[in-house]
Design a protein around this motif. Structure first.
Motif, short mmCIF file in Angstrom:
data_model
loop_
_atom_site.label_atom_id
_atom_site.label_comp_id
_atom_site.label_asym_id
_atom_site.label_seq_id
_atom_site.Cartn_x
_atom_site.Cartn_y
_atom_site.Cartn_z
N PRO A 56 0.83 -1.21 0.00
CA PRO A 56 0.00 0.00 0.00
C PRO A 56 0.86 1.26 0.00
O PRO A 56 1.97 1.27 0.58
CB PRO A 56 -0.80 -0.11 1.31
CG PRO A 56 -0.82 -1.57 1.60
CD PRO A 56 0.50 -2.10 1.10
N GLN A 104 2.53 2.67 3.25
CA GLN A 104 3.21 1.67 4.09
C GLN A 104 4.66 1.50 3.65
O GLN A 104 4.93 1.37 2.47
CB GLN A 104 2.46 0.35 3.96
CG GLN A 104 3.04 -0.77 4.77
CD GLN A 104 2.15 -2.00 4.69
OE1 GLN A 104 0.96 -1.91 4.99
NE2 GLN A 104 2.70 -3.11 4.29
N GLU A 134 -3.55 1.77 7.38
CA GLU A 134 -2.35 1.84 6.56
C GLU A 134 -1.24 2.55 7.32
O GLU A 134 -1.48 3.57 7.97
CB GLU A 134 -2.68 2.61 5.28
CG GLU A 134 -1.65 2.49 4.20
CD GLU A 134 -2.14 3.08 2.90
OE1 GLU A 134 -1.74 4.22 2.61
OE2 GLU A 134 -2.92 2.41 2.22
#
Length: 71
Positions: A7, A10, A53
């Protein structure tokens, strides 16, 4: 099989590398690698399952990380 994409918010970091580390050392390393939220939990903690996240979760037993996962 294609790798799972990371993601956008991240860090590109492998959670399994934290298992076996001292909890304080693991948290310091995680923050240094760009994790915005680091959560340490005792074994068997009841937690919600929402995905956040940029969060790294540690299960800590007797001061040592025994499990680590993202979200």
């Amino acid at each position: 099989m294609a790798p799972t994409p990371i993601p956008e918010g991240q860090p590109d970091d492998a959670p399994e590398t934290y298992v076996g580390l001292d909890a304080d050392q693991a948290e310091s390393r995680a923050r240094g690698r760009g994790w915005t939220t680091v959560r340490s939990l005792p074994p068997g903690s009841v937690i919600t399952m929402e995905y956040l996240e940029g969060r790294l979760n540690f299960e800590v037993d007797h001061g040592t990380v025994v499990r680590c996962w993202t979200g």
